[in-house]
Design a protein around this motif. Structure first.
Motif, mmCIF file in Angstrom:
data_model
loop_
_atom_site.group_PDB
_atom_site.id
_atom_site.type_symbol
_atom_site.label_atom_id
_atom_site.label_comp_id
_atom_site.label_asym_id
_atom_site.label_seq_id
_atom_site.Cartn_x
_atom_site.Cartn_y
_atom_site.Cartn_z
ATOM 1 N N SER A 78 0.845 -1.191 0.000
ATOM 2 C CA SER A 78 0.000 0.000 0.000
ATOM 3 C C SER A 78 0.882 1.243 0.000
ATOM 4 O O SER A 78 1.838 1.344 0.769
ATOM 5 N N LYS A 79 0.565 2.183 -0.883
ATOM 6 C CA LYS A 79 1.400 3.367 -1.067
ATOM 7 C C LYS A 79 0.621 4.646 -0.800
ATOM 8 O O LYS A 79 -0.594 4.683 -0.950
ATOM 9 N N THR A 80 1.355 5.690 -0.454
ATOM 10 C CA THR A 80 0.770 7.022 -0.366
ATOM 11 C C THR A 80 0.522 7.537 -1.777
ATOM 12 O O THR A 80 0.979 6.945 -2.749
ATOM 13 N N ALA A 81 -0.153 8.657 -1.872
ATOM 14 C CA ALA A 81 -0.254 9.331 -3.169
ATOM 15 C C ALA A 81 1.162 9.735 -3.582
ATOM 16 O O ALA A 81 1.978 10.111 -2.737
ATOM 17 N N PRO A 82 1.480 9.658 -4.869
ATOM 18 C CA PRO A 82 2.855 9.938 -5.303
ATOM 19 C C PRO A 82 3.159 11.427 -5.453
ATOM 20 O O PRO A 82 2.263 12.257 -5.576
ATOM 21 N N VAL A 83 4.445 11.714 -5.450
ATOM 22 C CA VAL A 83 4.959 13.025 -5.851
ATOM 23 C C VAL A 83 5.808 12.771 -7.084
ATOM 24 O O VAL A 83 6.704 11.921 -7.064
ATOM 25 N N GLY A 84 5.520 13.460 -8.162
ATOM 26 C CA GLY A 84 6.292 13.287 -9.385
ATOM 27 C C GLY A 84 7.572 14.102 -9.356
ATOM 28 O O GLY A 84 7.574 15.252 -8.922
ATOM 29 N N TRP A 85 8.654 13.470 -9.773
ATOM 30 C CA TRP A 85 9.930 14.187 -9.956
ATOM 31 C C TRP A 85 10.222 14.104 -11.443
ATOM 32 O O TRP A 85 10.630 13.065 -11.947
ATOM 33 N N THR A 86 9.975 15.189 -12.151
ATOM 34 C CA THR A 86 10.099 15.195 -13.599
ATOM 35 C C THR A 86 11.253 16.088 -14.048
ATOM 36 O O THR A 86 11.738 16.926 -13.278
ATOM 37 N N ASN A 87 11.643 15.897 -15.271
ATOM 38 C CA ASN A 87 12.712 16.695 -15.868
ATOM 39 C C ASN A 87 13.977 16.726 -15.022
ATOM 40 O O ASN A 87 14.601 17.767 -14.844
ATOM 41 N N ILE A 88 14.332 15.581 -14.486
ATOM 42 C CA ILE A 88 15.571 15.481 -13.718
ATOM 43 C C ILE A 88 16.722 15.634 -14.705
ATOM 44 O O ILE A 88 16.797 14.900 -15.688
ATOM 45 N N PRO A 89 17.605 16.576 -14.466
ATOM 46 C CA PRO A 89 18.684 16.808 -15.432
ATOM 47 C C PRO A 89 19.729 15.689 -15.394
ATOM 48 O O PRO A 89 19.730 14.858 -14.491
ATOM 49 N N ARG A 90 20.599 15.708 -16.361
ATOM 50 C CA ARG A 90 21.725 14.777 -16.372
ATOM 51 C C ARG A 90 22.482 14.922 -15.055
ATOM 52 O O ARG A 90 22.693 16.011 -14.574
ATOM 53 N N TRP A 91 22.858 13.787 -14.468
ATOM 54 C CA TRP A 91 23.590 13.803 -13.202
ATOM 55 C C TRP A 91 25.080 13.786 -13.467
ATOM 56 O O TRP A 91 25.550 13.132 -14.391
ATOM 57 N N TYR A 92 25.806 14.503 -12.615
ATOM 58 C CA TYR A 92 27.264 14.544 -12.714
ATOM 59 C C TYR A 92 27.885 14.078 -11.401
ATOM 60 O O TYR A 92 27.382 14.412 -10.320
ATOM 61 N N ARG A 93 28.953 13.327 -11.512
ATOM 62 C CA ARG A 93 29.644 12.723 -10.372
ATOM 63 C C ARG A 93 29.860 13.740 -9.243
ATOM 64 O O ARG A 93 30.283 14.864 -9.474
ATOM 65 N N ASN A 94 29.526 13.291 -8.023
ATOM 66 C CA ASN A 94 29.697 14.053 -6.783
ATOM 67 C C ASN A 94 28.813 15.289 -6.669
ATOM 68 O O ASN A 94 29.008 16.090 -5.762
ATOM 69 N N SER A 95 27.872 15.457 -7.560
ATOM 70 C CA SER A 95 26.908 16.554 -7.452
ATOM 71 C C SER A 95 25.666 16.043 -6.725
ATOM 72 O O SER A 95 25.292 14.883 -6.860
ATOM 73 N N SER A 96 25.019 16.929 -5.960
ATOM 74 C CA SER A 96 23.815 16.553 -5.206
ATOM 75 C C SER A 96 22.573 17.044 -5.927
ATOM 76 O O SER A 96 22.588 18.112 -6.553
ATOM 77 N N TYR A 97 21.502 16.268 -5.803
ATOM 78 C CA TYR A 97 20.241 16.572 -6.478
ATOM 79 C C TYR A 97 19.110 16.407 -5.476
ATOM 80 O O TYR A 97 18.987 15.360 -4.842
ATOM 81 N N GLN A 98 18.294 17.442 -5.353
ATOM 82 C CA GLN A 98 17.200 17.447 -4.389
ATOM 83 C C GLN A 98 15.870 17.229 -5.095
ATOM 84 O O GLN A 98 15.588 17.858 -6.115
ATOM 85 N N SER A 99 15.071 16.344 -4.539
ATOM 86 C CA SER A 99 13.746 16.069 -5.097
ATOM 87 C C SER A 99 12.829 17.259 -4.864
ATOM 88 O O SER A 99 13.117 18.116 -4.028
ATOM 89 N N PRO A 100 11.700 17.272 -5.550
ATOM 90 C CA PRO A 100 10.668 18.239 -5.170
ATOM 91 C C PRO A 100 10.186 17.890 -3.757
ATOM 92 O O PRO A 100 10.511 16.832 -3.218
ATOM 93 N N SER A 101 9.396 18.746 -3.198
ATOM 94 C CA SER A 101 8.882 18.517 -1.855
ATOM 95 C C SER A 101 8.125 17.189 -1.771
ATOM 96 O O SER A 101 7.276 16.890 -2.619
ATOM 97 N N VAL A 102 8.458 16.390 -0.771
ATOM 98 C CA VAL A 102 7.716 15.152 -0.488
ATOM 99 C C VAL A 102 6.960 15.310 0.840
ATOM 100 O O VAL A 102 6.622 14.339 1.504
ATOM 101 N N THR A 103 6.686 16.564 1.189
ATOM 102 C CA THR A 103 5.963 16.868 2.416
ATOM 103 C C THR A 103 4.633 16.132 2.468
ATOM 104 O O THR A 103 4.261 15.575 3.504
ATOM 105 N N SER A 104 3.918 16.087 1.356
ATOM 106 C CA SER A 104 2.604 15.423 1.342
ATOM 107 C C SER A 104 2.732 13.922 1.614
ATOM 108 O O SER A 104 1.864 13.329 2.264
ATOM 109 N N VAL A 105 3.804 13.307 1.149
ATOM 110 C CA VAL A 105 4.035 11.871 1.393
ATOM 111 C C VAL A 105 4.261 11.630 2.879
ATOM 112 O O VAL A 105 3.646 10.749 3.487
#
Length: 125
Positions: A78-105
């Protein structure tokens, strides 16, 4: 924290369900969640230009270990309603990437009638 694997992949043929467990979450039942997000650090450069996926929480009061689940069984939890993470850019080594808010989850999980502070929560895509 515990995870299903060592990497978050964006291949449609693998890593369909990647998960993380957050142990001893210190939020009382019905607490107001002001902000929540996930942050990943790339360990290598990505080969795709963009990616997207949905982030869910396990809609249960207190999660156990992933050890009792085969990866394909995660789709039936059973899952919560989802949060979409779209248009995630190309990832580069040792760089950090933050999701959109998952507050609702997180809010959906701590609002459960059986939730207690100190329980563990699971997030997966």
């Amino acid at each position: 924290n515990e995870s299903t694997g060592s990497e978050l992949g964006f291949s449609s043929s693998s890593n369909a369900y990647v998960g993380v467990i957050f142990r001893n979450v210190a939020l009382p039942q019905n607490a107001t969640v002001a902000n929540a997000y996930l942050e990943f650090t790339a360990y290598q450069n990505s080969s795709s230009s963009t990616a997207s996926f949905n982030i869910y929480g396990a809609n249960v009061d207190d999660v156990g270990s992933f050890n009792r689940y085969k990866r394909y069984e995660l789709r039936d939890i059973s899952k919560t309603a989802p949060v979409g993470w779209t248009n995630i850019p190309r990832w580069y080594r040792n760089s950090s990437y933050q999701s959109p808010s998952v507050t609702s989850v997180v809010q959906q999980i701590v609002n459960r009638s059986g939730w207690q502070s100190g329980y563990s929560a699971r997030s997966f895509n």
